[in-house]
Design an enzyme around this catalytic site. Structure first.
Site, PDB file in Angstrom:
ATOM      1  N   LYS A 108      -7.491   2.721  -5.472  1.00 60.84           N
ATOM      2  CA  LYS A 108      -8.766   2.772  -4.739  1.00 60.84           C
ATOM      3  C   LYS A 108      -9.533   4.034  -5.099  1.00 60.84           C
ATOM      4  CE  LYS A 108      -7.760  -0.169  -0.785  1.00 60.84           C
ATOM      5  NZ  LYS A 108      -7.607  -0.289   0.660  1.00 60.84           N
ATOM      6  N   LYS A 193      -4.445  -9.676  -6.803  1.00 59.55           N
ATOM      7  CA  LYS A 193      -4.242 -10.144  -5.430  1.00 59.55           C
ATOM      8  C   LYS A 193      -5.547 -10.642  -4.802  1.00 59.55           C
ATOM      9  CE  LYS A 193      -3.938  -7.552  -1.851  1.00 59.55           C
ATOM     10  NZ  LYS A 193      -3.763  -6.948  -0.548  1.00 59.55           N
ATOM     11  N   LYS A 196      -9.797  -8.990   0.643  1.00 63.26           N
ATOM     12  CA  LYS A 196     -11.079  -8.934   1.344  1.00 63.26           C
ATOM     13  C   LYS A 196     -12.043  -8.020   0.622  1.00 63.26           C
ATOM     14  CE  LYS A 196      -8.876  -8.499   5.702  1.00 63.26           C
ATOM     15  NZ  LYS A 196      -8.386  -7.132   5.542  1.00 63.26           N
TER      16      LYS A 196
END
Ligand code: ADP
Length: 330
Positions: A108, A193, A196
């Protein structure tokens, strides 16, 4: 058993299969606390209105997916102040280099560059406090969270060795990983994956997607040009993922689903997959929309949940603060 979902967008079938549906299955077996982890959500920038809506929406989805508040405790993380308090105390026993090893942070942080927050770095310690606060034995997690759970165990061990003397103050929880549904992959790339946070809505099926959206997403999802619908994780990741989703939504093992679909063309398979998804999600969506019409009811359940969770959390907080040398209020 404790677990949570971030209110960072719409919950998708990965969250459903990897978390919510498993929670429902375990309801009878364990004492459960399930929460919407809004404090985790703000580790990346959130629009305030969006956060509030996503938080209530996630809580309503817990119920719509079958979490029964008479069997499980449902609440919003920020309503129980002890999560943040314990996080601070655990921050002070967690070495920086443990957090530097976290793959999710590295990934991230790479995407966010210099804007990455201290909160994102500290996320795993907040997760440790979420789990240790309730002296959980089990944390049902998708594969993506395994490294974080290992860290939770290390933090607990370190805390006990520093402050527990001969007593164990905090438990060391174990992960509960569920076979094939622990990692549902994206529709546009069978090697990453379903999430969201992906900017491409076509990469996932949201639990609340209407039938025509589901049909469109399955129609356009990434496939391959090979014949037959079979499981081959290395050679055919997209095909394997879709078969896996089909198996999960038709309550079959992967082998059973493969036997059913092996001879199908892509067109035929996409039709049965779309049908399985829409018929399975329809009752959840109906229940969800009913729940959202009565916000007082939903908020009352969340209030009861946070009251109960706070009462457990306070016991742990007292033990932790006592052994660290904090003076209680006179
Ligand atoms: P997301 O990664 O979509 O933001 P969260 O971090 O809120 O999801 O995860 C909530 C729960 O759902 C966790 O238990 C997580 O392991 C599980 N989960 C998330 N994505 C998937 C996926 N693609 N497949 C299986 N389980 C998943």
């Amino acid at each position: 058993m404790v677990s949570g979902v971030q209110p960072t967008g719409y919950l998708h079938i990965g969250n459903y299969l990897g978390a919510l549906r498993q929670w429902v299955l375990h309801q009878e077996q364990y004492e459960n606390l399930f929460f919407v982890v809004d404090l985790h959500a703000i580790t990346v920038p959130q629009d305030p209105k969006g956060l509030a809506e996503a938080t209530l929406s996630a809580a309503a989805l817990f119920l719509a997916c079958g979490i029964d508040p008479s069997k499980s405790t449902i609440f919003i993380q920020s309503h129980v102040k002890a999560h943040v308090e314990l996080c601070w105390l655990l921050n002070c026993v967690t070495p920086v280099n443990w957090l530097e090893k976290m793959i999710q942070f590295k990934e991230k942080a790479r995407k966010q560059g210099e804007n990455v927050s201290v909160g994102l770095f500290d996320y795993p310690v907040l997760m440790a406090s979420d789990v240790l606060l309730y002296q959980a034995d089990l944390v049902p997690v998708g594969e993506d969270q395994q490294q974080h759970l290992e860290l939770v165990r290390s933090i607990s061990k370190r805390f006990n060795s520093l402050y527990g003397k001969k007593k164990r103050i905090l438990k060391e929880p174990k992960p509960l990983i569920q076979g094939n549904t622990s990692r549902i992959m994206a529709l546009d790339d069978g090697t990453s994956k379903m999430s969201k946070s992906s900017t491409n809505d076509m990469s996932r099926i949201n639990i609340l997607d209407p039938p025509n959206t589901i049909q469109r997403k399955i129609q356009r999802c990434k496939t391959d040009s090979l014949m037959g619908i079979v499981s081959d994780p290395v050679g055919r990741p997209e095909c394997t993922n879709l078969l896996n989703i089909y198996a999960a939504f038709t309550n079959q093992s992967l082998t059973q689903a493969e036997a059913e679909c092996r001879e199908m063309s892509w067109g035929q398979f996409k039709r049965v997959l779309t049908d399985a998804l829409t018929t399975s999600l329809e009752p959840i969506q109906r229940k969800y929309h009913e729940l959202r019409k009565d916000e007082d009811f939903l908020r009352q359940i969340l209030k009861n949940g946070s009251d109960y969770a706070s009462s457990i959390a306070q016991v742990t907080m007292q033990q932790v603060k006592d052994c660290m040398g904090f003076i209680p209020i006179h």
